[in-house]
Design a protein around this motif. Structure first.
Motif, mmCIF file in Angstrom:
data_model
loop_
_atom_site.group_PDB
_atom_site.id
_atom_site.type_symbol
_atom_site.label_atom_id
_atom_site.label_comp_id
_atom_site.label_asym_id
_atom_site.label_seq_id
_atom_site.Cartn_x
_atom_site.Cartn_y
_atom_site.Cartn_z
ATOM 1 N N THR A 181 21.153 -99.927 2.003
ATOM 2 C CA THR A 181 19.825 -99.401 1.928
ATOM 3 C C THR A 181 19.418 -98.908 0.509
ATOM 4 O O THR A 181 20.291 -98.499 -0.218
ATOM 5 C CB THR A 181 19.733 -97.998 2.912
ATOM 6 N N LEU A 182 18.147 -98.818 0.279
ATOM 7 C CA LEU A 182 17.699 -98.121 -1.073
ATOM 8 C C LEU A 182 18.298 -96.765 -1.370
ATOM 9 O O LEU A 182 18.734 -96.454 -2.366
ATOM 10 C CB LEU A 182 16.058 -98.272 -1.115
ATOM 11 N N GLU A 183 18.350 -95.973 -0.091
ATOM 12 C CA GLU A 183 18.748 -94.661 -0.162
ATOM 13 C C GLU A 183 20.188 -94.490 -0.325
ATOM 14 O O GLU A 183 20.811 -93.879 -1.267
ATOM 15 C CB GLU A 183 18.315 -93.882 1.002
ATOM 16 N N GLU A 184 21.201 -95.312 0.128
ATOM 17 C CA GLU A 184 22.410 -95.644 -0.272
ATOM 18 C C GLU A 184 22.717 -96.108 -1.526
ATOM 19 O O GLU A 184 23.576 -95.413 -2.156
ATOM 20 C CB GLU A 184 23.099 -96.449 0.733
ATOM 21 N N ALA A 185 21.947 -96.989 -2.130
ATOM 22 C CA ALA A 185 22.149 -97.500 -3.538
ATOM 23 C C ALA A 185 21.643 -96.340 -4.413
ATOM 24 O O ALA A 185 22.501 -96.075 -5.558
ATOM 25 C CB ALA A 185 21.276 -98.744 -3.686
ATOM 26 N N PHE A 186 20.705 -95.717 -4.102
ATOM 27 C CA PHE A 186 20.238 -94.678 -5.125
ATOM 28 C C PHE A 186 21.445 -93.561 -5.145
ATOM 29 O O PHE A 186 21.723 -93.057 -6.119
ATOM 30 C CB PHE A 186 18.989 -94.042 -4.404
ATOM 31 N N GLU A 187 21.992 -93.211 -4.087
ATOM 32 C CA GLU A 187 23.203 -92.170 -4.046
ATOM 33 C C GLU A 187 24.186 -92.436 -5.039
ATOM 34 O O GLU A 187 24.825 -91.685 -5.754
ATOM 35 C CB GLU A 187 23.490 -91.929 -2.742
ATOM 36 N N LYS A 188 24.539 -93.745 -4.954
ATOM 37 C CA LYS A 188 25.538 -94.397 -5.638
ATOM 38 C C LYS A 188 25.221 -94.383 -7.278
ATOM 39 O O LYS A 188 26.011 -93.960 -8.278
ATOM 40 C CB LYS A 188 26.112 -95.733 -5.367
ATOM 41 N N TYR A 189 23.983 -94.632 -7.610
ATOM 42 C CA TYR A 189 23.374 -94.597 -8.761
ATOM 43 C C TYR A 189 23.291 -93.181 -9.591
ATOM 44 O O TYR A 189 23.733 -93.107 -10.575
ATOM 45 C CB TYR A 189 21.878 -95.060 -8.812
ATOM 46 N N CYS A 190 23.141 -92.161 -8.495
ATOM 47 C CA CYS A 190 23.156 -90.829 -9.129
ATOM 48 C C CYS A 190 24.396 -90.249 -9.183
ATOM 49 O O CYS A 190 24.757 -89.522 -10.098
ATOM 50 C CB CYS A 190 22.390 -89.988 -7.874
ATOM 51 N N ASN A 191 25.628 -91.124 -8.876
ATOM 52 C CA ASN A 191 26.826 -90.742 -9.105
ATOM 53 C C ASN A 191 27.596 -91.610 -10.048
ATOM 54 O O ASN A 191 28.733 -91.562 -10.174
ATOM 55 C CB ASN A 191 27.756 -90.868 -7.698
ATOM 56 N N GLY A 192 26.648 -92.208 -10.797
ATOM 57 C CA GLY A 192 27.061 -93.266 -11.703
ATOM 58 C C GLY A 192 27.758 -94.512 -11.244
ATOM 59 O O GLY A 192 28.252 -95.110 -12.310
ATOM 60 N N ILE A 193 27.693 -94.664 -10.068
ATOM 61 C CA ILE A 193 28.334 -95.987 -9.516
ATOM 62 C C ILE A 193 27.388 -97.196 -9.506
ATOM 63 O O ILE A 193 26.562 -97.484 -8.616
ATOM 64 C CB ILE A 193 28.970 -95.819 -8.154
ATOM 65 N N ILE A 304 12.930 -88.266 -6.611
ATOM 66 C CA ILE A 304 12.231 -87.969 -8.094
ATOM 67 C C ILE A 304 13.073 -86.607 -8.430
ATOM 68 O O ILE A 304 13.276 -86.326 -9.818
ATOM 69 C CB ILE A 304 10.926 -87.773 -8.025
ATOM 70 N N GLU A 305 12.977 -85.615 -7.572
ATOM 71 C CA GLU A 305 13.612 -84.488 -8.112
ATOM 72 C C GLU A 305 15.190 -84.475 -8.532
ATOM 73 O O GLU A 305 15.542 -83.878 -9.522
ATOM 74 C CB GLU A 305 13.490 -83.297 -7.128
ATOM 75 N N LYS A 306 15.924 -85.281 -7.645
ATOM 76 C CA LYS A 306 17.359 -85.348 -7.944
ATOM 77 C C LYS A 306 17.635 -86.015 -9.144
ATOM 78 O O LYS A 306 18.445 -85.492 -10.262
ATOM 79 C CB LYS A 306 18.101 -85.988 -6.604
ATOM 80 N N LEU A 307 17.004 -87.092 -9.270
ATOM 81 C CA LEU A 307 17.353 -87.907 -10.540
ATOM 82 C C LEU A 307 16.798 -87.324 -11.942
ATOM 83 O O LEU A 307 17.467 -87.446 -12.910
ATOM 84 C CB LEU A 307 16.722 -89.381 -10.575
#
Length: 327
Positions: A181-193, A304-307
């Motif tokens: 999902t977009l949210e799952e991909a975003f979490e990975k992105y935020c972890n550098g993955i 937005i806040e997290k990234l």
């Protein structure tokens, strides 16, 4: 000979399997943590071979980027500048019949897909050779970093970069792989993955090198290039010591190059509506919107806040910042 080749292949496979791995976007089931960056499975071996076997020439020019940062556009612009004397006619230009990624190939991809003929052709390319790479600066072959060849690096604000990557890799995903999902991909992105990530490490590596060696690395932002294209295309030409900016009609030539490489013009070319690169990626997937701020159609307030906090923390004190629409 066959046994030796088989043994080597087994050793390479065992090495890859020993690396930390995560599920990622795209057509491969995993990406691996290799030399402090996340590398798609197929490219680990290619990067290794690139590092060991590529011989840079002093007048080589590299277009470097994190994926989905304006790479295709910069490749087109740089190709038109470097080859202006050879292809001065804008009515019969190679960019009208070839995708920029064909004209400015990625050596690490050639090595990854064992494209022997293309690898051999590198030594016969007309000079200056113009090549591309997504590899982080510390993992580039020493022949590149220790030579006088030049690197033009383009980056994009981290919000639009994520959305562009999400759209691109979702289209490429194999049907046999589970959906992210977009949210799952975003979490990975935020972890550098993400392939060739973390984004911030990739960007900061080239940013710091551009400050230390401005004659070696020209650092560009996609947003700046969009905002004042003429100014920054002239910067590219000056960086490459192009004769274009030394002539009396330099502005006219620059404007013609910009028109030739315009997003809508390139998107509408038949070559970019059909065909594939390496028989893997459809040319049309490289031309989606080319806009700044499209991320606002995807991000929730919490995203937005997290990234924003992550980027503030990672880039803090570097002197590097980004413009992006926030309202």
């Amino acid at each position: 000979m066959a046994l030796e080749s088989h043994k080597q292949a087994n050793e390479e496979n065992e090495f890859i399997l020993s690396l930390p791995k995560e599920t990622g976007l795209g057509s491969a089931p995993y990406i691996y943590l290799f030399q402090d960056f996340w590398c798609p499975t197929v490219y680990v071996e290619g990067v290794n071979k690139f590092q060991k076997h590529f011989d840079a020439k002093e007048n080589d020019v590299f277009v470097a980027s994190f994926p989905k940062s304006g790479t295709t556009w910069l490749k087109a612009l740089t190709f038109a500048i470097v080859n202006h004397q050879q292809f001065s006619s804008f009515d019969h230009h190679p960019l009208l019949s070839s995708n920029p990624h064909e004209l400015v190939p990625f050596p690490e991809f050639m090595y990854s897909y064992d494209l022997h003929d293309q690898i051999l052709s590198l030594s016969n390319m007309s000079e200056p050779r113009l090549l591309g790479t997504h590899i982080p600066l510390p993992s580039l072959p020493e022949s590149i970093t220790k030579s006088n060849c030049k690197i033009i690096y383009i980056c994009r604000n981290p919000f639009d970069t994520f959305v562009s990557a999400w759209e691109f890799f979702t289209k490429m995903k194999s049907e046999s792989l589970p959906d992210l999902t977009l949210e799952e991909a975003f979490e990975k992105y935020c972890n550098g993955i993400m392939g060739f990530g973390p984004w911030w490490s990739h960007v900061l590596g080239y940013w710091k090198e551009s400050l230390t060696r401005p004659d070696k690395v020209l650092f560009l932002k996609y947003e700046d290039l969009k905002e004042d294209t003429i100014f920054h295309v002239k910067r590219i030409a000056d960086f490459l010591d192009s004769l274009i900016t030394q002539g009396g009609e330099s502005t006219t030539v620059i404007e013609n190059i910009i028109r030739l490489c315009g997003f809508e013009k390139m998107k509408d070319l038949e070559v970019n509506k059909s065909g594939r690169i390496f028989d893997v990626v459809e040319n049309k997937t490289f031309f989606r919107k080319g806009e700044i701020g499209d991320w606002m159609n995807y991000f929730s307030p919490s995203m937005i806040e997290k990234l924003s906090k992550i980027i503030e923390e990672k880039l803090g004190g570097s002197g590097l910042s980004f413009k992006y629409v926030t309202t």
